[in-house]
Scaffold this motif. Structure first.
Motif, PDB file in Angstrom:
ATOM      1  N   GLY A  93       0.787  -1.223   0.000  1.00  0.00           N
ATOM      2  CA  GLY A  93       0.000   0.000   0.000  1.00  0.00           C
ATOM      3  C   GLY A  93       0.819   1.273   0.000  1.00  0.00           C
ATOM      4  O   GLY A  93       0.501   2.221  -0.697  1.00  0.00           O
ATOM      5  N   GLY A  94       1.867   1.349   0.821  1.00  0.00           N
ATOM      6  CA  GLY A  94       2.780   2.470   0.752  1.00  0.00           C
ATOM      7  C   GLY A  94       2.345   3.743   1.453  1.00  0.00           C
ATOM      8  O   GLY A  94       3.089   4.728   1.468  1.00  0.00           O
ATOM      9  N   LYS A  95       1.150   3.773   2.057  1.00  0.00           N
ATOM     10  CA  LYS A  95       0.697   4.969   2.761  1.00  0.00           C
ATOM     11  C   LYS A  95       1.027   4.846   4.252  1.00  0.00           C
ATOM     12  O   LYS A  95       0.891   3.765   4.847  1.00  0.00           O
ATOM     13  N   ASN A  96       1.418   5.957   4.863  1.00  0.00           N
ATOM     14  CA  ASN A  96       1.557   6.008   6.304  1.00  0.00           C
ATOM     15  C   ASN A  96       0.165   5.832   6.907  1.00  0.00           C
ATOM     16  O   ASN A  96      -0.726   6.658   6.693  1.00  0.00           O
ATOM     17  N   THR A  97      -0.038   4.751   7.656  1.00  0.00           N
ATOM     18  CA  THR A  97      -1.380   4.409   8.127  1.00  0.00           C
ATOM     19  C   THR A  97      -1.945   5.474   9.056  1.00  0.00           C
ATOM     20  O   THR A  97      -3.123   5.832   8.949  1.00  0.00           O
ATOM     21  N   ILE A  98      -1.131   5.990   9.969  1.00  0.00           N
ATOM     22  CA  ILE A  98      -1.606   7.037  10.873  1.00  0.00           C
ATOM     23  C   ILE A  98      -2.063   8.251  10.075  1.00  0.00           C
ATOM     24  O   ILE A  98      -3.159   8.786  10.288  1.00  0.00           O
ATOM     25  N   TYR A  99      -1.249   8.689   9.134  1.00  0.00           N
ATOM     26  CA  TYR A  99      -1.580   9.875   8.349  1.00  0.00           C
ATOM     27  C   TYR A  99      -2.854   9.647   7.511  1.00  0.00           C
ATOM     28  O   TYR A  99      -3.709  10.528   7.404  1.00  0.00           O
ATOM     29  N   ALA A 100      -2.956   8.455   6.901  1.00  0.00           N
ATOM     30  CA  ALA A 100      -4.115   8.178   6.047  1.00  0.00           C
ATOM     31  C   ALA A 100      -5.402   8.155   6.869  1.00  0.00           C
ATOM     32  O   ALA A 100      -6.416   8.763   6.487  1.00  0.00           O
ATOM     33  N   LEU A 101      -5.385   7.464   7.997  1.00  0.00           N
ATOM     34  CA  LEU A 101      -6.586   7.384   8.835  1.00  0.00           C
ATOM     35  C   LEU A 101      -6.927   8.749   9.421  1.00  0.00           C
ATOM     36  O   LEU A 101      -8.109   9.117   9.520  1.00  0.00           O
ATOM     37  N   ALA A 102      -5.911   9.506   9.821  1.00  0.00           N
ATOM     38  CA  ALA A 102      -6.163  10.841  10.352  1.00  0.00           C
ATOM     39  C   ALA A 102      -6.782  11.741   9.283  1.00  0.00           C
ATOM     40  O   ALA A 102      -7.697  12.531   9.574  1.00  0.00           O
ATOM     41  N   THR A 103      -6.305  11.630   8.061  1.00  0.00           N
ATOM     42  CA  THR A 103      -6.871  12.416   6.962  1.00  0.00           C
ATOM     43  C   THR A 103      -8.351  12.116   6.794  1.00  0.00           C
ATOM     44  O   THR A 103      -9.180  13.029   6.669  1.00  0.00           O
ATOM     45  N   LEU A 104      -8.710  10.832   6.795  1.00  0.00           N
ATOM     46  CA  LEU A 104     -10.106  10.443   6.623  1.00  0.00           C
ATOM     47  C   LEU A 104     -10.962  10.927   7.786  1.00  0.00           C
ATOM     48  O   LEU A 104     -12.056  11.468   7.590  1.00  0.00           O
ATOM     49  N   ALA A 105     -10.468  10.735   9.013  1.00  0.00           N
ATOM     50  CA  ALA A 105     -11.239  11.153  10.189  1.00  0.00           C
ATOM     51  C   ALA A 105     -11.366  12.673  10.259  1.00  0.00           C
ATOM     52  O   ALA A 105     -12.448  13.209  10.529  1.00  0.00           O
ATOM     53  N   GLN A 106     -10.283  13.376  10.006  1.00  0.00           N
ATOM     54  CA  GLN A 106     -10.298  14.839  10.086  1.00  0.00           C
ATOM     55  C   GLN A 106     -11.257  15.444   9.074  1.00  0.00           C
ATOM     56  O   GLN A 106     -11.919  16.451   9.360  1.00  0.00           O
ATOM     57  N   ASN A 107     -11.366  14.817   7.916  1.00  0.00           N
ATOM     58  CA  ASN A 107     -12.226  15.349   6.856  1.00  0.00           C
ATOM     59  C   ASN A 107     -13.641  14.799   6.916  1.00  0.00           C
ATOM     60  O   ASN A 107     -14.442  15.054   6.009  1.00  0.00           O
ATOM     61  N   GLY A 108     -13.954  14.018   7.945  1.00  0.00           N
ATOM     62  CA  GLY A 108     -15.327  13.579   8.152  1.00  0.00           C
ATOM     63  C   GLY A 108     -15.799  12.460   7.259  1.00  0.00           C
ATOM     64  O   GLY A 108     -17.004  12.237   7.130  1.00  0.00           O
ATOM     65  N   TYR A 109     -14.871  11.728   6.631  1.00  0.00           N
ATOM     66  CA  TYR A 109     -15.268  10.610   5.781  1.00  0.00           C
ATOM     67  C   TYR A 109     -15.460   9.378   6.669  1.00  0.00           C
ATOM     68  O   TYR A 109     -14.499   8.867   7.227  1.00  0.00           O
ATOM     69  N   ARG A 110     -16.699   8.926   6.809  1.00  0.00           N
ATOM     70  CA  ARG A 110     -17.021   7.844   7.744  1.00  0.00           C
ATOM     71  C   ARG A 110     -16.289   8.094   9.055  1.00  0.00           C
ATOM     72  O   ARG A 110     -15.540   7.257   9.565  1.00  0.00           O
TER      73      ARG A 110
END
Length: 406
Positions: A141-158
């Motif tokens: 996958g190659g994405k930093n998991t913390i950063y990816a999940l934080a991005t989704l949560a911060q932007n209100g996606y599910r």
């Protein structure tokens, strides 16, 4: 990939996408975004602390964090799923994959054998999931998991779901299983060799190699053992297969079979259903359901309880069939005995609506042509097929659309 244990799971994975995002951001807007990010991180700390996350791990995890624009773009650009089951399988179950699986079976024989003894899950099934999820660790996958999940949560996606996954990920770091910069996965947070979501990691990951850490990113034994433990936890039946390819007798009543649903293999045998290799079913009392992924003219299968356990990993019949078939190919089996219908293709929503319109015009009412295939459309297809002397399987396909166009 372990996500929601629901049909959403199969739609939320996208690897290797390239998104070019052009942004013109003023200095004031950039400052506002930074303030918003800082506020989000500050607001998360009390919940993380309540989950047992250390302050040191929390700060290390968010060091250098900024939302990842590409992650949010990917939530908006998931393509419509327009593959037949055959096309799905052809891309994922190949001679090369089977050969690589056999090589991995030899390389990791001790780990796989031990995991099979401990958890009761056949090595080939674990290998097939590994191959399906990350090409045997080739791309995680190659994405930093913390950063990816934080991005989704911060932007209100599910937001509730991904905030919870983020808190679980922080706890994993705090517990010392992986350094935050080494916690990599998909844009949606699925991690490691066999793509566990953080919540699944917390429940099912194991320290198989006994080094004190559950490291599904760098330890193949931990990843394979965790996958076997996951399947065991959902009721894997040791020593049993996922299903059988079968032949249907001439004049087989597909509608009656669909109404029957699940039945013992002996009941299916009495209806004339037989294994393609001519052998008897080894356990006639096993319960199975009939699956015809290309309608009555293509391969047919009796699916057993282990098939549904595979679906707990990814709730898709296509995925579970691919896992089972790849496992069989790793064991040395060949392709399916029954050929797939030539020239078939999956329908887009617009094409499904066109098919419904043509059925309405032909006198087989589906109601509004909205491109959604429900019971009324399938009933209309069955009536059309019966009227035309076709096998009444209710299967909606490109071939059926072409026939209706004539």
């Amino acid at each position: 990939m372990i996500l929601f244990n629901g049909s959403t799971a199969a739609r939320i994975r996208t690897f290797g996408a390239t998104v070019i995002l052009v942004m013109a951001v003023s200095a004031g807007a950039a400052g506002a975004a930074s303030a918003s990010t800082a506020e989000f991180v500050r607001g998360l700390w009390p919940e993380a602390q309540a989950r047992g996350v250390s302050r040191q791990a929390f700060e290390a995890s968010f060091a250098g964090y900024n939302p990842i624009p590409q992650v949010m773009e990917l939530t908006k650009s998931q393509p419509e799923f327009t593959q037949t089951v055959k096309q799905y399988l052809d891309k994922r179950v190949t001679d090369a994959q089977a050969q690589k699986g056999r090589a991995m079976r030899q390389e990791w024989a001790q780990t796989l054998g031990g995991a099979e003894s401990r958890y009761g899950v056949q090595a080939e099934i674990v290998l097939a999931i590994w191959g399906m999820e990350t090409n045997f660790g080739g791309f995680m996958g190659g994405k930093n998991t913390i950063y990816a999940l934080a991005t989704l949560a911060q932007n209100g996606y599910r937001a509730a779901f991904f905030r919870d996954e983020l808190l679980n990920a922080l706890r994993i770091v705090s517990d010392g299983h992986v350094r935050p910069e080494n916690m990599v996965g998909s844009w949606a947070g699925a991690m490691g060799h066999t793509q566990f979501m953080p919540s699944s990691f917390m429940r099912y990951a194991v320290d198989y190699n006994g080094d004190g850490r559950k490291d599904i990113w760098n330890s193949v034994p931990d990843a394979l053992g965790s996958t076997a433990n996951y399947l065991k936890s959902f009721g894997w039946r040791p020593g049993e297969t996922w299903g059988y390819e079968v032949r249907l007798p001439a004049g087989f009543d597909v509608q009656a079979a669909q109404r029957l649903g699940k039945a013992t293999l002996e009941q299916w045998r009495q209806l004339g259903v037989a294994r393609v290799n001519g052998r008897a079913f080894p356990r006639p009392t096993d319960v199975g359901r009939l699956y015809m992924p290309a309608g009555a003219t293509g391969p047919a299968f009796l699916l057993l309880p282990n098939f549904d356990v595979i679906k707990r990993y990814n709730n898709s019949d296509s995925y579970a069939l691919a896992v089972g078939h790849l496992a069989d190919r790793i064991l040395g089996s060949g392709s399916f005995a029954t050929p797939w219908p030539a020239g078939d293709y999956a329908l887009t929503k617009a094409q499904r609506a066109e098919l419904q319109t043509l059925l309405n015009r032909a006198g087989f009412s589906v109601g509004t042509a909205d491109g959604v295939i429900g019971p009324k459309t399938r009933a209309a297809v069955v009536s059309y097929q019966q009227a035309r002397g076709l096998s009444a399987d209710g299967y909606v396909s490109g071939l059926l659309l072409e026939r209706l166009k004539r």
